[in-house]
Structure formats: C-alpha cells, structure tokens
Design a protein around this motif. Sequence first.
Motif, PDB file in Angstrom:
ATOM      1  N   CYS A  19       0.840  -1.188   0.000  1.00 39.59           N
ATOM      2  CA  CYS A  19       0.000   0.000   0.000  1.00 39.59           C
ATOM      3  C   CYS A  19       0.879   1.244   0.000  1.00 39.59           C
ATOM      4  N   VAL A  20       0.239   2.392   0.069  1.00 39.07           N
ATOM      5  CA  VAL A  20       0.956   3.667   0.154  1.00 39.07           C
ATOM      6  C   VAL A  20       0.652   4.281   1.511  1.00 39.07           C
ATOM      7  N   CYS A  21       1.690   4.512   2.293  1.00 36.03           N
ATOM      8  CA  CYS A  21       1.546   5.095   3.623  1.00 36.03           C
ATOM      9  C   CYS A  21       2.059   6.529   3.593  1.00 36.03           C
ATOM     10  N   LEU A  74      -7.778   5.436  14.746  1.00 40.40           N
ATOM     11  CA  LEU A  74      -8.459   5.272  13.466  1.00 40.40           C
ATOM     12  C   LEU A  74      -9.741   6.110  13.432  1.00 40.40           C
ATOM     13  N   LYS A  75      -9.835   7.014  12.428  1.00 34.24           N
ATOM     14  CA  LYS A  75     -10.976   7.915  12.307  1.00 34.24           C
ATOM     15  C   LYS A  75     -11.861   7.597  11.094  1.00 34.24           C
ATOM     16  N   VAL A  95      -3.288   5.420   5.098  1.00 37.21           N
ATOM     17  CA  VAL A  95      -2.848   4.223   4.385  1.00 37.21           C
ATOM     18  C   VAL A  95      -3.792   4.011   3.201  1.00 37.21           C
ATOM     19  N   TYR A  96      -3.215   3.972   1.992  1.00 35.77           N
ATOM     20  CA  TYR A  96      -3.991   3.821   0.762  1.00 35.77           C
ATOM     21  C   TYR A  96      -3.709   2.439   0.156  1.00 35.77           C
ATOM     22  N   CYS A  97      -4.728   1.589   0.176  1.00 29.45           N
ATOM     23  CA  CYS A  97      -4.602   0.229  -0.366  1.00 29.45           C
ATOM     24  C   CYS A  97      -5.609  -0.004  -1.488  1.00 29.45           C
ATOM     25  N   ASP A  98      -5.976   1.024  -2.193  1.00 25.41           N
ATOM     26  CA  ASP A  98      -6.952   0.893  -3.270  1.00 25.41           C
ATOM     27  C   ASP A  98      -6.435  -0.015  -4.379  1.00 25.41           C
ATOM     28  N   ASP A  99      -7.321  -0.911  -4.842  1.00 30.31           N
ATOM     29  CA  ASP A  99      -7.026  -1.765  -5.997  1.00 30.31           C
ATOM     30  C   ASP A  99      -5.692  -2.494  -5.832  1.00 30.31           C
ATOM     31  N   PRO A 121      -2.503  -5.935   8.098  1.00 31.15           N
ATOM     32  CA  PRO A 121      -2.048  -5.341   9.367  1.00 31.15           C
ATOM     33  C   PRO A 121      -1.585  -3.908   9.130  1.00 31.15           C
ATOM     34  N   LEU A 122      -1.982  -3.014  10.013  1.00 33.61           N
ATOM     35  CA  LEU A 122      -1.748  -1.589   9.811  1.00 33.61           C
ATOM     36  C   LEU A 122      -0.833  -1.022  10.885  1.00 33.61           C
ATOM     37  N   PRO A 123      -0.096   0.034  10.559  1.00 32.02           N
ATOM     38  CA  PRO A 123       0.691   0.732  11.582  1.00 32.02           C
ATOM     39  C   PRO A 123      -0.217   1.262  12.681  1.00 32.02           C
ATOM     40  N   LYS A 124       0.291   1.302  13.886  1.00 32.18           N
ATOM     41  CA  LYS A 124      -0.508   1.730  15.027  1.00 32.18           C
ATOM     42  C   LYS A 124      -0.957   3.182  14.914  1.00 32.18           C
ATOM     43  N   THR A 125      -0.263   3.963  14.102  1.00 35.49           N
ATOM     44  CA  THR A 125      -0.589   5.384  13.975  1.00 35.49           C
ATOM     45  C   THR A 125      -1.630   5.665  12.899  1.00 35.49           C
ATOM     46  N   THR A 126      -2.172   4.628  12.276  1.00 37.53           N
ATOM     47  CA  THR A 126      -3.117   4.816  11.177  1.00 37.53           C
ATOM     48  C   THR A 126      -4.383   5.529  11.657  1.00 37.53           C
TER      49      THR A 126
END
Length: 323
Positions: free
Chosen positions: A122-124, A170-171, A129-133, A141-146
Amino acid sequence: MKLTAFLSLLALVLLGTGTASLLKGRKRRDPDGDGDAYGLLGNYVPGLDNYDEVIDLSDYEGLTDYGDQLPEVRVTSPAPPTRISSAQSTVTLRTLSSKPLMNRLTTLDSPGSHGLPTCLVCVCLGSSVYCDDADLESIPPLPKTTAYLYARFNRIHQIRAGDFKGLTKLKRIDLSSNSISSIDENALQPLPELQDLILPENQLGALPALPASLEVLDVRQNRLQSSGIQPGAFRALEKLQFLYLADNLLGSIPGPLPLSLRSLHLQNNMIETMQSDAFCDTEEHKHSRRRLEDIRLDGNPINLGLFPNAYFCLPRLPTGRCC
C-alpha cells in the motif's frame, strides 16, 4: 659525469692490476716471454690518453659484474588493501543489519496478503494508508498510527474482530467496492475515534455493533435487511449526522433515530409503510427535529400521503411518492 669518471678510473686500476699479475705469472711460467697471455697484451700499456680504446664508455653498466656478491634487491609496489568480494560484503551486511530491519518491518508493517510489508503493498503517507485496488482479500495489518484507511476496489470478504485491534487513532475506514458479506460483532465497537464508516457496494446483510463516536455511516448498495439491524442500533449514536442506507432490501424505516441526524437516505428499498413515530414523538408534539432536513424515500413502494402525522416535527417533508 662524476659517476662516469669514477667508473673509468676504477677500470684503469683493475686493468693495471690484472696486467701486472699477468706479467709476474708469465715470468714465473715462461721466462722467455713467448706465452699466449703475454702475447695477447704485447707491449701495450694503457694510459690516460688511450683508456677509451680499452673501455667502451657507452656501456659503462657492463664494466662490473658483481654476480652473487651483492644481495638481490627487488622493488615491488605496496601490497594492495584487502578487498571483500560482493558476495562476502552482502553476507556481512545481512549479518549485521538484516535482523534489526526485518524486526522493524514486522513490528510496524507486518506482511500483508502479498507476503510484503503493508507499506510496500500500500501507500503510507503520514497517518493515512492507501490500499486501493491492491488485490487484497483481507484487511492488512496496519501501523498503530493509522488514522485513515482506504482499501477500495479489492476482494475483501470479511472484517474480523482482530483486524483493527489496537488502532485507537483510526478515524475513517473506507472499504467501498469490495465483497464484504460479514463483519464480526466486535470488530468496530472498540474503535473510540472512528467517525466515518464507508461501506458501499458490498454484500452486507447485517450490521455489527457500532462505536458511539460514529458521525457518517454509508452502507449503500448492499443486501441489508431490516432484520439485520438490531433494534435501537442507532439510538446510542449521539454524534451520527449522515445515515446512507439506499439501494438495499429494507422493509421498514429503522429507528429510533438519534436527534443529531441531519440526512437520512433510504431510497430504492422495499419500504411499504411507516410507524407514526418514525421521525417524531407523537406524545410530545413540541418535539422537533430541526436538523433533519434531508430525508429520501423515493424509489420505495410507500405512499407518503398516507402518513401525514409522521412529519409534523420535520423542517421539510421527505422526498418520495405521494398520493
């Protein structure tokens, strides 16, 4: 010049010494003076005027042959520094630094469905965090600061209880255009900062427990049924402002609705009727919903003209079929 003169003088001395030795030897061996050695020299006596005839000054390096008298000295270039081959250097670098690097990647950006760290698939950017397509089949699994996750246009089938564990910042979650058919009951409720939950164009038939911090809920174009919404599911969402449930299989208006709601989209469902208190409290006629200005019921079989007492508290009438 000094070296040439010195070598020439040395040659004269050696030649004179050799001649004297030959003469003495001749007198001892041949008193008559007819031997070969003496005959070779004859009466020739070198002097300063003719020493160049005896010595070839053009090749003064050949005058003296020291043979093995002097030790041989070889001048060689300094030893080159020790070189490490690329293979050895690679092994050395991996030995020194690979373990800390892999530990860091595993801790922050654990491998996703591609076997690579999430922030490589993805792109962080900052807290987004951008995981489109990205051809994902599950939540990576995501960074804790996402704080903002965009994983649209993938093949995600399910949201599990541990997918967002520990992501207290996460918002926004945007999982539009996936194949999500189920969400574990406690997958979203532990997110204290979640404001926007965007889930259109999936296959959801029911909603899980939702966090009280939610402000926007978009579940358009799913398979949501009235039985898939728990009674009072939206009452506790005191910050909810936008509720989008269009293009589903709902047979009734879900309620009760929170007073914070500003927009309710229910178009293109299967709603045929509504209760008199769907929007307003019939026992307290002074109660009003001045914030709820956008209600859409168009595309449903319901006739809004049959329920005139259901809208007295609204600043505007709902949009839909009348009469």
